[in-house]
Design a protein around this motif. Structure first.
Motif, PDB file in Angstrom:
ATOM      1  N   ARG A  18       3.850  51.397  14.348  1.00 34.06           N
ATOM      2  CA  ARG A  18       2.850  51.437  13.282  1.00 34.06           C
ATOM      3  C   ARG A  18       2.207  50.073  13.035  1.00 34.06           C
ATOM      4  N   LEU A  19       2.629  49.052  13.785  1.00 37.70           N
ATOM      5  CA  LEU A  19       2.017  47.727  13.657  1.00 37.70           C
ATOM      6  C   LEU A  19       1.226  47.383  14.917  1.00 37.70           C
ATOM      7  N   ALA A  20       1.244  48.277  15.899  1.00 38.22           N
ATOM      8  CA  ALA A  20       0.673  47.974  17.210  1.00 38.22           C
ATOM      9  C   ALA A  20      -0.807  47.611  17.112  1.00 38.22           C
ATOM     10  N   GLY A  21      -1.226  46.647  17.937  1.00 38.45           N
ATOM     11  CA  GLY A  21      -2.633  46.302  18.052  1.00 38.45           C
ATOM     12  C   GLY A  21      -3.175  45.454  16.928  1.00 38.45           C
ATOM     13  N   ARG A  22      -2.339  45.020  16.009  1.00 37.99           N
ATOM     14  CA  ARG A  22      -2.859  44.241  14.887  1.00 37.99           C
ATOM     15  C   ARG A  22      -2.662  42.755  15.117  1.00 37.99           C
ATOM     16  N   LYS A  23      -3.678  41.979  14.693  1.00 37.18           N
ATOM     17  CA  LYS A  23      -3.606  40.520  14.808  1.00 37.18           C
ATOM     18  C   LYS A  23      -2.827  39.979  13.610  1.00 37.18           C
ATOM     19  N   LEU A  24      -1.875  39.107  13.874  1.00 37.09           N
ATOM     20  CA  LEU A  24      -1.032  38.561  12.809  1.00 37.09           C
ATOM     21  C   LEU A  24      -1.343  37.086  12.594  1.00 37.09           C
ATOM     22  N   VAL A  58      -8.654  31.870   2.742  1.00 38.92           N
ATOM     23  CA  VAL A  58      -8.770  33.324   2.690  1.00 38.92           C
ATOM     24  C   VAL A  58      -8.098  33.893   1.443  1.00 38.92           C
ATOM     25  N   VAL A  59      -8.457  35.139   1.133  1.00 39.32           N
ATOM     26  CA  VAL A  59      -7.770  35.900   0.097  1.00 39.32           C
ATOM     27  C   VAL A  59      -6.795  36.845   0.802  1.00 39.32           C
ATOM     28  N   VAL A  60      -5.519  36.813   0.409  1.00 38.95           N
ATOM     29  CA  VAL A  60      -4.522  37.705   0.986  1.00 38.95           C
ATOM     30  C   VAL A  60      -4.090  38.713  -0.078  1.00 38.95           C
ATOM     31  N   ALA A  61      -4.139  39.999   0.279  1.00 43.90           N
ATOM     32  CA  ALA A  61      -3.681  41.046  -0.638  1.00 43.90           C
ATOM     33  C   ALA A  61      -2.332  41.563  -0.161  1.00 43.90           C
ATOM     34  N   PHE A  62      -1.549  42.079  -1.100  1.00 43.82           N
ATOM     35  CA  PHE A  62      -0.204  42.568  -0.783  1.00 43.82           C
ATOM     36  C   PHE A  62      -0.076  44.064  -1.079  1.00 43.82           C
ATOM     37  N   GLY A  63       0.943  44.649  -0.526  1.00 40.28           N
ATOM     38  CA  GLY A  63       1.312  46.017  -0.880  1.00 40.28           C
ATOM     39  C   GLY A  63       0.231  47.039  -0.558  1.00 40.28           C
ATOM     40  N   SER A  64      -0.019  47.942  -1.512  1.00 43.65           N
ATOM     41  CA  SER A  64      -0.964  49.021  -1.243  1.00 43.65           C
ATOM     42  C   SER A  64      -2.379  48.476  -1.057  1.00 43.65           C
ATOM     43  N   GLY A  65      -2.680  47.341  -1.688  1.00 39.45           N
ATOM     44  CA  GLY A  65      -3.983  46.710  -1.473  1.00 39.45           C
ATOM     45  C   GLY A  65      -4.154  46.312  -0.020  1.00 39.45           C
ATOM     46  N   ALA A  66      -3.095  45.787   0.569  1.00 39.38           N
ATOM     47  CA  ALA A  66      -3.144  45.383   1.973  1.00 39.38           C
ATOM     48  C   ALA A  66      -3.285  46.608   2.881  1.00 39.38           C
ATOM     49  N   ARG A  67      -2.569  47.672   2.532  1.00 40.49           N
ATOM     50  CA  ARG A  67      -2.698  48.892   3.357  1.00 40.49           C
ATOM     51  C   ARG A  67      -4.099  49.463   3.263  1.00 40.49           C
ATOM     52  N   ASN A  68      -4.718  49.350   2.085  1.00 40.39           N
ATOM     53  CA  ASN A  68      -6.093  49.829   1.932  1.00 40.39           C
ATOM     54  C   ASN A  68      -7.054  49.083   2.846  1.00 40.39           C
ATOM     55  N   ALA A  69      -6.780  47.797   3.083  1.00 42.19           N
ATOM     56  CA  ALA A  69      -7.654  47.019   3.960  1.00 42.19           C
ATOM     57  C   ALA A  69      -7.539  47.518   5.392  1.00 42.19           C
ATOM     58  N   SER A  74      -4.086  55.107   3.158  1.00 42.85           N
ATOM     59  CA  SER A  74      -3.008  55.412   4.084  1.00 42.85           C
ATOM     60  C   SER A  74      -1.662  54.935   3.573  1.00 42.85           C
ATOM     61  N   ARG A  75      -0.624  55.705   3.901  1.00 40.07           N
ATOM     62  CA  ARG A  75       0.724  55.258   3.563  1.00 40.07           C
ATOM     63  C   ARG A  75       1.541  55.025   4.822  1.00 40.07           C
ATOM     64  N   ASP A  76       0.902  55.153   5.992  1.00 42.43           N
ATOM     65  CA  ASP A  76       1.718  55.056   7.196  1.00 42.43           C
ATOM     66  C   ASP A  76       1.335  53.897   8.120  1.00 42.43           C
ATOM     67  N   VAL A  77       0.778  52.818   7.553  1.00 48.09           N
ATOM     68  CA  VAL A  77       0.630  51.608   8.363  1.00 48.09           C
ATOM     69  C   VAL A  77       1.711  50.618   7.944  1.00 48.09           C
ATOM     70  N   LEU A  78       2.253  49.913   8.911  1.00 51.57           N
ATOM     71  CA  LEU A  78       3.383  49.019   8.650  1.00 51.57           C
ATOM     72  C   LEU A  78       2.861  47.632   8.278  1.00 51.57           C
TER      73      LEU A  78
ATOM     74  N   MET C  60       8.202  44.136   4.244  1.00 48.80           N
ATOM     75  CA  MET C  60       8.950  44.430   3.021  1.00 48.80           C
ATOM     76  C   MET C  60       8.346  45.622   2.275  1.00 48.80           C
ATOM     77  N   GLY C  61       9.162  46.278   1.491  1.00 45.77           N
ATOM     78  CA  GLY C  61       8.655  47.303   0.586  1.00 45.77           C
ATOM     79  C   GLY C  61       8.455  48.667   1.236  1.00 45.77           C
ATOM     80  N   LEU C  62       7.499  49.436   0.712  1.00 45.39           N
ATOM     81  CA  LEU C  62       7.262  50.801   1.194  1.00 45.39           C
ATOM     82  C   LEU C  62       7.052  50.874   2.707  1.00 45.39           C
ATOM     83  N   PRO C  63       6.233  49.977   3.298  1.00 40.47           N
ATOM     84  CA  PRO C  63       6.041  50.072   4.744  1.00 40.47           C
ATOM     85  C   PRO C  63       7.352  49.933   5.520  1.00 40.47           C
ATOM     86  N   ALA C  64       8.296  49.185   4.951  1.00 35.54           N
ATOM     87  CA  ALA C  64       9.590  49.041   5.620  1.00 35.54           C
ATOM     88  C   ALA C  64      10.281  50.396   5.716  1.00 35.54           C
TER      89      ALA C  64
END
Lengths: 96, 110, 140
Positions: A18-24, A58-69, A74-78, C60-64
């Motif tokens: 679920r993290l494949a292909g993403r730039k870190l 940059v601005v970094v968002a966490f949690g569900s905000g980050a998943r929204n980006a 979605s609830r299934d991106v890691l 961390m968190g839900l994605p984990a």
């Protein structure tokens, strides 16, 4: 959300599917005071869809905000941290 | 939810779709280390009450720099105040006129 | 996500049934972001197959929980990726961005600002430490 500066990039071949292909990116949190911008010592690994470059603020968002980006609703991106904006300017005293 | 003062705004054209051009403010949360009974927090309160760390929040209310605001953090708050698609968990949910500390363990100010 | 190094493994005979079959790794954060829970170690489940000595990205968190395919798993940290390389622009933001002594990733590559992209060769992960005798360590 936090303000941070892109300090580097992380490469990984073996990732959870679920993290494949993403730039870190490696982003150091910074704090702006009247003396200027300085790192707080906290560092986060964030995904990046905006092609932020090293040294960018940059601005970094966490949690569900980050998943929204990554994928709205979605609830299934890691992903628990994501770059959501590259800062061009700021009116905070002490910022560039 | 926490109290914070707006110290600046932040802008950048390269942003996620979920940001949707919304206003981003930089805020410094209040710390209570210096507070005594009767301490009043408002837009012009002493800088010494502000914590050193700052954070960023989406601001649907249009708070001005210097104003005291209420910051809500969490996806429920975000869904209600801005919308479920927004790429943040922190947003301004009120512009605060005044907050008063009434009973700390430290007692009243000298 | 945070950057960490796998420094050991955890075994638990009595555990929540939802943790059955999960390997628990002890991870030392190298670069830590969590103002609410400052801690010098994390226990993470490992769906990826990391080994002691490797640098990893921890989610961390839900994605984990999602990583395990079931959001009801009582888990708040999981290995998301095994790090091949970390490149840090030496001049990005000045020397204060340096990793703390002993907390730099094994595969850290400091690239001078002037260096071209041809310098982007990752140093690779160190060969994993010998496995602890006593089996694979997954919970049963």
């Amino acid at each position: 959300m936090i303000r941070g500066r892109v300090m580097g990039e992380v490469w990984a071949t073996k990732k959870a599917p679920r993290l494949a292909g993403r730039k870190l990116l490696l982003v150091a949190e910074t704090c702006v005071t009247s003396d200027g911008e300085r790192p707080t010592g906290r560092v986060v690994v964030a995904t990046d869809l905006l092609d932020a470059g090293q040294g960018d603020t940059v601005v970094v968002a966490f949690g569900s905000g980050a998943r929204n980006a990554e994928s709205p609703g979605s609830r299934d991106v890691l992903v628990d941290a994501a770059v959501v904006q590259v800062i061009d300017g700021s009116s905070t005293p002490g910022a560039d | 939810m926490k109290l914070a003062r707006v110290v600046g705004t932040v802008w950048g054209a390269n942003q996620s779709d979920g940001m949707n051009g919304r206003r981003v403010v930089e805020v410094r949360p209040l710390g209570l280390a210096m507070a005594r009974d009767g301490t009043r927090f408002s837009a012009d309160c002493d800088d010494g009450h502000l914590r050193q760390s700052s954070m960023l929040a989406l601001d649907p209310l249009g708070a001005d720099v210097g104003q005291l605001v209420l910051i809500g953090v969490g996806s429920r708050v975000r869904d209600l105040v801005i919308g479920p698609e927004a790429t943040t968990k922190a947003c301004v949910i009120a512009i605060v006129d005044e907050a008063v500390v009434e009973a700390t363990a430290r007692g009243t100010a000298p | 996500m945070i950057l960490g190094r796998v420094i050991g493994q955890c075994w638990a005979t009595r555990h929540s049934p939802r943790l059955d079959g999960q390997k628990l790794l002890l991870v030392q954060p190298l670069a830590w972001y969590d103002p609410d829970h400052p801690s010098d170690h994390l226990v993470c489940v490992d769906p990826v197959g990391a080994e002691v000595g490797q640098d990893v990205v921890v989610c961390m968190g839900l994605p984990a929980r999602l990583a395990l395919g079931d959001t009801r798993t009582p888990v708040e940290a999981s290995i998301a990726a095994i790090v091949d390389g970390v490149e840090v622009l030496r001049d990005a933001g000045g020397p204060a961005f340096a990793f703390a002594p002993g907390h730099a990733p094994e595969s850290l590559l400091n690239v001078p600002e002037s260096a071209s992209s041809s310098a982007r060769v990752s140093a690779g992960n160190p060969s994993p430490a010998p496995a602890r005798s006593g089996g694979a360590g997954a919970l049963t």
